[in-house]
Design an enzyme around this catalytic site. Structure first.
Site, PDB file in Angstrom:
ATOM      1  N   TYR A 163      -3.868 -26.264 -81.979  1.00 40.78           N
ATOM      2  CA  TYR A 163      -2.731 -26.354 -82.529  1.00 40.78           C
ATOM      3  C   TYR A 163      -1.600 -27.698 -82.086  1.00 40.78           C
ATOM      4  O   TYR A 163      -0.585 -27.361 -83.862  1.00 40.78           O
ATOM      5  CB  TYR A 163      -1.577 -25.252 -81.478  1.00 40.78           C
ATOM      6  CG  TYR A 163      -0.578 -24.914 -81.563  1.00 40.78           C
ATOM      7  CD1 TYR A 163      -0.257 -23.580 -83.212  1.00 40.78           C
ATOM      8  CD2 TYR A 163       0.302 -24.790 -80.553  1.00 40.78           C
ATOM      9  CE1 TYR A 163       1.330 -23.502 -83.129  1.00 40.78           C
ATOM     10  CE2 TYR A 163       1.912 -24.701 -80.870  1.00 40.78           C
ATOM     11  CZ  TYR A 163       2.419 -24.212 -82.292  1.00 40.78           C
ATOM     12  OH  TYR A 163       3.793 -23.988 -82.401  1.00 40.78           O
ATOM     13  N   LYS A 167       0.269 -29.144 -85.380  1.00 44.32           N
ATOM     14  CA  LYS A 167       2.072 -29.228 -85.973  1.00 44.32           C
ATOM     15  C   LYS A 167       2.276 -31.211 -86.306  1.00 44.32           C
ATOM     16  O   LYS A 167       3.287 -30.678 -86.481  1.00 44.32           O
ATOM     17  CB  LYS A 167       2.783 -29.108 -84.365  1.00 44.32           C
ATOM     18  CG  LYS A 167       2.532 -27.521 -84.028  1.00 44.32           C
ATOM     19  CD  LYS A 167       3.017 -26.632 -84.640  1.00 44.32           C
ATOM     20  CE  LYS A 167       4.232 -26.006 -85.587  1.00 44.32           C
ATOM     21  NZ  LYS A 167       4.645 -24.995 -85.888  1.00 44.32           N
TER      22      LYS A 167
END
Length: 333
Positions: A163, A167
């Site tokens: 994740y 980002k």
């Protein structure tokens, strides 16, 4: 200003929509939860949604811990491919202003100071140390105790899960778009966002949601490690205001500007659990000593750049926000 809000029915996105309307803007909601055809990976659908739009507030993303790699392709598809499709459509439509929902996870561990070596960057914590209850990172040069501090936007990126990697990739894509088009891009690196409409047991800003759900069941919140992990818990209404402030600001063209978006007041996970238990009138938290491999010990923001350059100020105090959050009925999945 007419603003396309991707993920506009989500936890944070819905508050951004409210804040835009309150400031006299016209939000255009684009969210697969409202319309299955509203997928940011669909170039034609995105192109239609951008008609007549002045700016984009990009909140849509697959959120979560991303500790493993089994779902890496899905994270990359939703977060990075989706962002790339959106940016290409913005370039085609002539939309030149973007505010991106960034994240503090791009930093990895927070900022630490060694009494002998100054600012240091400890590596991932060893399993043997965690098993023994030694949770604080040590100086990589002399093994001394470290003092945690606030992370600035100029700190090197060190994403430590899937994740987090997506980002950071979103920011790189947005920076490339800004350079190619002369557009302005802002990444608001959210810290631990909490508040009304937060889904039940969401892994995003995890502890606040999990603790409240446990208390709603009449159970004690289970606190990992020793509860001393430092975080910056920022209220969702303050985050929404930061988005609108960034949309209205005159930020540099041809570049991406990152801004830490936090309350500026670090609190420990143990403090959070006790504050929610008191707000709910529930049982006292239980400190378990358990841990999740890959978690960072301390990560708190220096949000002074956002305050100084854009004039944003968080309004919701920790105690007030916890009382409100603790007494709200938990949301859905």
């Amino acid at each position: 200003m007419r603003v396309l809000v991707t993920g506009g029915t989500g936890f944070i996105g819905s508050h951004v929509v409210d804040a835009l309307r309150a400031r006299g803007h016209e939000p255009v909601v684009y969210d697969v939860r409202e319309d299955p055809a509203a997928d940011v990976r669909d170039a034609e659908a995105v192109g239609r949604a951008l008609a007549g739009v002045d700016a984009v507030c990009h909140q849509a993303a697959m959120v979560g811990l991303g500790n493993g790699v089994a779902d890496a392709a899905e994270y990359v598809s939703r977060n990075d491919l989706g962002t790339a499709v959106l940016l290409a459509a913005m370039a085609e439509a002539g939309v030149r202003h973007l505010v991106l929902a960034g994240s503090m996870v791009v930093y990895g561990e927070g900022r630490y100071t060694c009494p002998r070596h100054g600012v240091v960057r400890p590596g991932p914590r060893a399993v043997a140390d965690l098993d023994a209850g030694r949770f604080e990172p040590r100086c990589p040069s002399c093994d001394a105790e470290l003092a945690p501090g606030l992370v600035g936007e100029d700190a090197p990126a060190d994403p430590r899960n899937v994740y987090a990697a997506t980002k950071l990739a979103q920011e790189h894509l947005a920076a490339a778009w800004a350079r190619a088009t002369g557009g302005s891009a802002v990444s608001l690196r959210y810290h631990n966002v909490y508040g009304p409409r937060m889904p039940r047991d969401t892994p995003y800003a995890g502890v606040a949601s999990f603790f409240r759900s446990a208390l709603a069941r009449g159970e004690a919140p289970r606190v990992f490690e020793d509860g001393g992990q430092r975080r910056d818990f920022v209220h969702v209404r303050d985050v929404a205001t930061a988005n609108v402030t960034a949309l209205e600001a005159r930020t540099p063209q041809g570049a991406l500007t990152p801004y830490n978006t936090g309350s500026g007041e670090p609190h420990t996970v143990g403090e959070l659990a006790r504050a929610l238990a008191a707000a709910c009138g529930g049982p006292e938290p239980v400190v378990t000593g358990e841990y999740r491999l890959g978690d960072v010990r301390h990560i708190t923001a220096d949000s002074s750049r956002l305050r100084a350059e854009l004039g944003w100020t968080p309004r919701v105090a920790f105690a007030d926000g916890m009382r409100e959050f603790g007494t709200e009925e938990p949301g859905g999945e």
